[in-house]
Design an enzyme around this catalytic site. Structure first.
Site, PDB file in Angstrom:
ATOM      1  N   CYS A  12      56.495  15.172  36.654  1.00  0.00           N
ATOM      2  CA  CYS A  12      57.160  14.000  36.067  1.00  0.00           C
ATOM      3  C   CYS A  12      58.031  14.312  34.846  1.00  0.00           C
ATOM      4  O   CYS A  12      59.239  14.086  34.884  1.00  0.00           O
ATOM      5  CB  CYS A  12      56.127  12.941  35.724  1.00  0.00           C
ATOM      6  SG  CYS A  12      55.418  12.201  37.216  1.00  0.00           S
ATOM      7  N   LYS A  53      61.322  16.509  35.359  1.00  0.00           N
ATOM      8  CA  LYS A  53      62.353  15.910  36.217  1.00  0.00           C
ATOM      9  C   LYS A  53      62.851  14.595  35.634  1.00  0.00           C
ATOM     10  O   LYS A  53      64.030  14.266  35.753  1.00  0.00           O
ATOM     11  CB  LYS A  53      61.847  15.745  37.648  1.00  0.00           C
ATOM     12  CG  LYS A  53      61.138  14.460  37.967  1.00  0.00           C
ATOM     13  CD  LYS A  53      60.902  14.309  39.458  1.00  0.00           C
ATOM     14  CE  LYS A  53      59.876  13.217  39.756  1.00  0.00           C
ATOM     15  NZ  LYS A  53      60.198  11.905  39.250  1.00  0.00           N
ATOM     16  N   LYS A  90      60.225   3.145  32.791  1.00  0.00           N
ATOM     17  CA  LYS A  90      59.468   4.314  33.251  1.00  0.00           C
ATOM     18  C   LYS A  90      60.051   5.616  32.674  1.00  0.00           C
ATOM     19  O   LYS A  90      59.323   6.480  32.176  1.00  0.00           O
ATOM     20  CB  LYS A  90      59.467   4.344  34.777  1.00  0.00           C
ATOM     21  CG  LYS A  90      58.882   5.598  35.393  1.00  0.00           C
ATOM     22  CD  LYS A  90      57.409   5.754  35.091  1.00  0.00           C
ATOM     23  CE  LYS A  90      56.939   7.152  35.436  1.00  0.00           C
ATOM     24  NZ  LYS A  90      55.545   7.398  35.135  1.00  0.00           N
ATOM     25  N   PHE A 139      49.546  13.329  22.378  1.00  0.00           N
ATOM     26  CA  PHE A 139      50.803  14.027  22.723  1.00  0.00           C
ATOM     27  C   PHE A 139      51.453  14.743  21.537  1.00  0.00           C
ATOM     28  O   PHE A 139      52.661  14.916  21.509  1.00  0.00           O
ATOM     29  CB  PHE A 139      51.794  13.057  23.405  1.00  0.00           C
ATOM     30  CG  PHE A 139      51.392  12.776  24.822  1.00  0.00           C
ATOM     31  CD1 PHE A 139      51.931  13.513  25.858  1.00  0.00           C
ATOM     32  CD2 PHE A 139      50.435  11.825  25.107  1.00  0.00           C
ATOM     33  CE1 PHE A 139      51.530  13.298  27.167  1.00  0.00           C
ATOM     34  CE2 PHE A 139      50.011  11.600  26.409  1.00  0.00           C
ATOM     35  CZ  PHE A 139      50.574  12.330  27.441  1.00  0.00           C
TER      36      PHE A 139
END
Ligand SMILES: NC(=O)c1ccc[n+]([C@@H]2O[C@H](COP(=O)([O-])OP(=O)(O)OC[C@H]3O[C@@H](n4cnc5c(N)ncnc54)[C@H](O)[C@@H]3O)[C@@H](O)[C@H]2O)c1
Length: 419
Positions: A241, A244, A185, A230
Site C-alpha cells: 500500500c 504504491k 484513502k 508511525f
C-alpha cells in the site's frame, strides 16, 4: 457472500480451506462461514451476481510504469458487471483507486449496458479499505471509521444497512462525495508514510550528531498532538500500500500540474532508507563482502503478515549478494512466499539459504541484520547467538529492537538506526 477471483487456483484452494495469504484468525473465520453456507468462492462473476445485490470491487491496483495506479483490473470487473447486470445493484469501489475512478467505473458499466441495449439502474460508491495487514479482522470489525463516498440516498441507505452491525456503539460512517472518499484513502496512507519518512530522516541526522533517536522518539511521541504511532525509525516502509499509494498520489498531482514536494521527499527518503543498513554494513566491513556470511531475520515487510511486496529485506538481500556475501535468512511466516518470490539463482549457488529456525541463520555468520520486528526476535538469547557466530560478531538492527549499551556488554558490535 460470494468471493470471485480470476485466479482459478486461488478459488480451488479456498474451496478446500487453503487461504492464499497469512492473516491471523482468518482461516478459522473462513472455515466456519463457508461451512455454514454464508461464504462461497467461485471464478464466475455472472454466477456470483445471480445471488448478490452489492458488488465490491477489491482487485489489485498496482503501480503502472509512470507510478499511476493501473486501473485495468478494476475496469475489467466493471465491464463484466455491465455485461451481466440484470437488476439494480450497488457497485462498491473497495480497491484503492485514484480520484475520478468511480466515474470511470460508471462509464464502463454504462457502455456495456448500452451495447446490450438494456437499461438497468445502478449506483457506484467509493468505500476505501483502511485495514492493516496482520490486524485485518480487528480493523474490519472495529473500524475507526467507514468512509462512504456516495451521491444517491438509495446508495447511502444501503451502505448504512450493510455496515449496521459494525456501527452499533456509535455511528462510524462518514458520508462524503465520491471524489472526497477516493482522496481520503490516499491521503491517509500518504500521511502515515510521511510520518515514517520524517522520522527516518531525523534518525539519519541523529546518527551524525551523537543523538539517540529513541529518546527523541519518546520525547516527541508524548506530545498528544504528535502521538507515538508511525514514528519508529527503521529501514523503510514496504508492503502493497504505502509505496504504491504515495507514488499514485504523486502521479495524480502531476496530472494536475502540481509539484507535491513533500510527497516526493517522502518517497525518496524511503528508497534511500531501504539501503541504510547496507551503508552501515559497508562502512563496517568495506565494499567487498566476499567470504562474509550474514544472518537475516525477517523477510516480510512487517510483522504479522507473509507479504513481501516492496519489503526492505529484498533490497538488503540484493545488496549483500551483489557485494559477494552469502546470507542465511529466516522469517516466522514468510518462508514460502520468499521461496516463490526471490530470484531462483540466489538459491542455486548457495548465496541465499532459507533456514527453519532463527538461530540456524546465525551459524558461522559474521553479522546479523534484523529487518522485520517480529516478536520472537525481540528478546533472543544473546549468549547462544554469540556462540553460534564468528568472532567479533556484529548486529545491524534495522528496527531498533535492542539497547546499544547491552549489546556492547554482550560482546556485539551494534548498529541501530539513529542511535
Ligand atoms: N492488502 C491490504 O492490506 C490492503 C489494504 C487496504 C486497501 N487495499 C487495496 O485493495 C486492493 C487489492 O489489494 P490486494 O493486496 O488484495 O491485491 P492482490 O493483488 O493481492 O489481490 C488482487 C486479486 O484480484 C484478482 N483479480 C484480478 N482481476 C480480477 C477480475 N477481473 N475478477 C476477479 N478477480 C480479479 C487477482 O487474481 C488477485 O487475486 C488494492 O487496491 C489495494 O490498494 C489493500
Amino acid at each position: 457472500m460470494t468471493c470471485v477471483d480470476v485466479d482459478q487456483r486461488k478459488i480451488e484452494n479456498l474451496n478446500k480451506g487453503i487461504l492464499p495469504i497469512y492473516e491471523p484468525g482468518l482461516d478459522a473465520m473462513v472455515e466456519h462461514n463457508a461451512r455454514d453456507g454464508r461464504l462461497a468462492f467461485t471464478s464466475s462473476l455472472p454466477e456470483a451476481m445471480r445471488s448478490s445485490d452489492v458488488y465490491f470491487i477489491a482487485v489489485g491496483t498496482p503501480p503502472g510504469e509512470d507510478g499511476s495506479a493501473d486501473l485495468q483490473y478494476v475496469l475489467a470487473v466493471a465491464r463484466e458487471i455491465g455485461a451481466h447486470l440484470e437488476r439494480y445493484a450497488l457497485v462498491v469501489d473497495k480497491s484503492t483507486v485514484p480520484v475520478g475512478t468511480a466515474e470511470q467505473v460508471r462509464a464502463a458499466i454504462d457502455s456495456e449496458l448500452e451495447r446490450r441495449g438494456v437499461h438497468v439502474e445502478f449506483d457506484v460508491v467509493s468505500n476505501p479499505e483502511f485495514l492493516k495487514e496482520g490486524a485485518a479482522i480487528h480493523d474490519f470489525m472495529k473500524p475507526d471509521r467507514i468512509v462512504v463516498g456516495a451521491e444517491s440516498d438509495r446508495a447511502i441507505d444501503l451502505m448504512r444497512e450493510l455496515y449496521a452491525d459494525f456501527t452499533r456503539s456509535h455511528d462510524r460512517l462518514l458520508v462524503m462525495g465520491v471524489r472526497d472518499a477516493e482522496m481520503t484513502k490516499y491521503v491517509a496512507n500518504a500521511m502515515l508514510a510521511t510520518k515514517i519518512s520524517f522520522m527516518n530522516e531525523v534518525a539519519n541526522l541523529c546518527d551524525r550528531m551523537g543523538v539517540d533517536v529513541e529518546n527523541v522518539r519518546t520525547g516527541i511521541g508524548s506530545d498528544s498532538r504528535i502521538g507515538y504511532s508511525f514514528i519508529y525509525p527503521g529501514c523503510g516502509y514496504g508492503g502493497s500500500c504505502f509505496p504504491k499509494d504515495v507514488k499514485a498520489l504523486i502521479r495524480m498531482a502531476g496530472n494536475h500540474d502540481f509539484v507535491p514536494s513533500v510527497l516526493e521527499a517522502v518517497e525518496a527518503r524511503n528508497e534511500q532508507q531501504k539501503g541504510y543498513l547496507f551503508e552501515k554494513i559497508r562502512a563496517h566491513y568495506g565494499p567487498d563482502l566476499s567470504g562474509r556470511r550474514f544472518a537475516l531475520w525477517g523477510l516480510a515487510f512487517k510483522p504479522g503478515t507473509d507479504d513481501m511486496r516492496e519489503a526492505a529485506s529484498k533490497v538488503l538481500l540484493r545488496q549483500l549478494i551483489d557485494a559477494g556475501a552469502s546470507v542465511r535468512a529466516y522469517d516466522p511466516i514468510a518462508m514460502d512466499v520468499a521461496r516463490d518470490e526471490l530470484p531462483a539463482e540466489w538459491f542455486g549457488d548457495g548465496r541465499l539459504t532459507l533456514v527453519d529456525h532463527q538461530y540456524d541463520a546465525l551459524r558461522d555468520a559474521d553479522a546479523l541484520a534484523l529487518v522485520t520486528e517480529w516478536k520472537p526476535f525481540r528478546h533472543p538469547d544473546f549468549d547462544a547467538m554469540r556462540r553460534l557466530m564468528r568472532p567479533d560478531p556484529a548486529i545491524f538492527d534495522g528496527r531498533n529492537q535492542y539497547q546499544p549499551e547491552n549489546m556492547q556488554s554482550d560482546g556485539f558490535v551494534y548498529y541501530g538506526v539513529g542511535r
